[in-house]
Design an enzyme around this catalytic site. Structure first.
Site, mmCIF file in Angstrom:
data_model
loop_
_atom_site.group_PDB
_atom_site.id
_atom_site.type_symbol
_atom_site.label_atom_id
_atom_site.label_comp_id
_atom_site.label_asym_id
_atom_site.label_seq_id
_atom_site.Cartn_x
_atom_site.Cartn_y
_atom_site.Cartn_z
ATOM 1 N N THR A 24 44.061 48.525 39.456
ATOM 2 C CA THR A 24 42.728 49.131 39.487
ATOM 3 C C THR A 24 41.763 48.105 40.070
ATOM 4 O O THR A 24 41.349 47.179 39.379
ATOM 5 C CB THR A 24 42.263 49.514 38.054
ATOM 6 O OG1 THR A 24 43.264 50.303 37.448
ATOM 7 C CG2 THR A 24 40.969 50.305 38.105
ATOM 8 N N LEU A 25 41.462 48.255 41.334
ATOM 9 C CA LEU A 25 40.557 47.302 41.974
ATOM 10 C C LEU A 25 39.110 47.750 41.827
ATOM 11 O O LEU A 25 38.207 46.938 41.801
ATOM 12 C CB LEU A 25 40.922 47.127 43.452
ATOM 13 C CG LEU A 25 42.312 46.533 43.688
ATOM 14 C CD1 LEU A 25 42.629 46.487 45.170
ATOM 15 C CD2 LEU A 25 42.385 45.120 43.116
#
Length: 242
Positions: A24-25
């Protein structure tokens, strides 16, 4: 052997398989502030019901507060998908604990402690659960209010506000709680109502539909959807912020 000599033309070669690793950037659908206040005999947690897709008010009727059990509640800001995952895991934990049938259940402090480990573990894998979580509860005659963020940073406090609320609502919460030893349930409720209204006026990611959840000795009470009475008559006088 085939790796050493290379692959002949037309020959197939199977490389060692491994699935893609995804992190999850950046969060997608997000929720804004969660407020928490301790009072004499319990805790109150409030959050609006908006799921924002960037700056788009995309989902306008989603709950960000969950009842863990009869003495613990939890509210989350940040990525909504990560909150749904956490909710699923916690719900299953509570079911597994009840199946033992020994009369024990999770205390607010236990859920808070467990969350610090989960959040820190995920951040150490460079794949955090992109949430800031507020845990409230009333257990063994004591009110509990705790905070955990996506890095595993955790503390307990008489008032907690996440997201934009940390800047807008927390000063209002502290102004009242620092001048009084304890608040009554009614005082805490009025304070939270006022803060939710201020957040709706000032936070562009908030929404005038919210839930207020209270936990006391008698259990958990969920109120909502609620909305604040607003007045925009002076809005045209405010300029210079375009």
């Amino acid at each position: 052997e085939s790796v050493a000599r290379g692959t002949a033309p037309g020959e197939l070669h199977c490389f060692p398989g491994a699935g893609p690793v995804r992190h999850t950037l950046n969060p997608m659908v997000t929720g804004t502030s969660v407020l928490g206040v301790k009072f004499d005999g319990g805790v109150i947690i409030a959050a609006d019901m908006l799921g924002s897709y960037g700056s788009l008010a995309r989902f306008r009727n989603i709950s960000r507060i969950m009842k863990v059990n009869e003495n613990t509640i939890l509210g989350a800001s940040g990525d909504y998908a990560d909150y749904q995952y956490l909710k699923q895991v916690i719900d299953q934990m509570v079911i597994d604990e009840e199946l033992v049938g020994d009369g024990h259940n999770y205390s607010p402090k236990a859920i808070h402690s467990w969350l610090t480990r989960v959040m820190y573990n995920r951040r150490s894998k460079m794949n955090p659960l992109w949430n800031t979580v507020v845990i409230g509860g009333f257990y063994n005659g004591e009110s509990f209010l705790g905070y955990v963020d996506k890095l595993g940073v955790a503390y307990e406090a008489p008032t907690i506000a996440t997201g934009f609320g940390a800047y807008l609502a927390q000063p209002l919460l502290r102004e009242v709680t620092e001048n009084k030893a304890t608040l009554s349930k009614e005082e805490a409720r009025q304070l939270v109502d006022r803060c939710m209204k201020v957040l709706y006026y000032r936070d562009a990611r908030s929404y005038n539909r919210f839930e207020i959840t209270t936990v006391t000795e008698s259990g958990v009470e969920v109120e909502g959807p609620l909305s604040s009475e607003t007045n925009w008559e002076i809005a045209h006088l405010i300029s210079g912020f375009e």
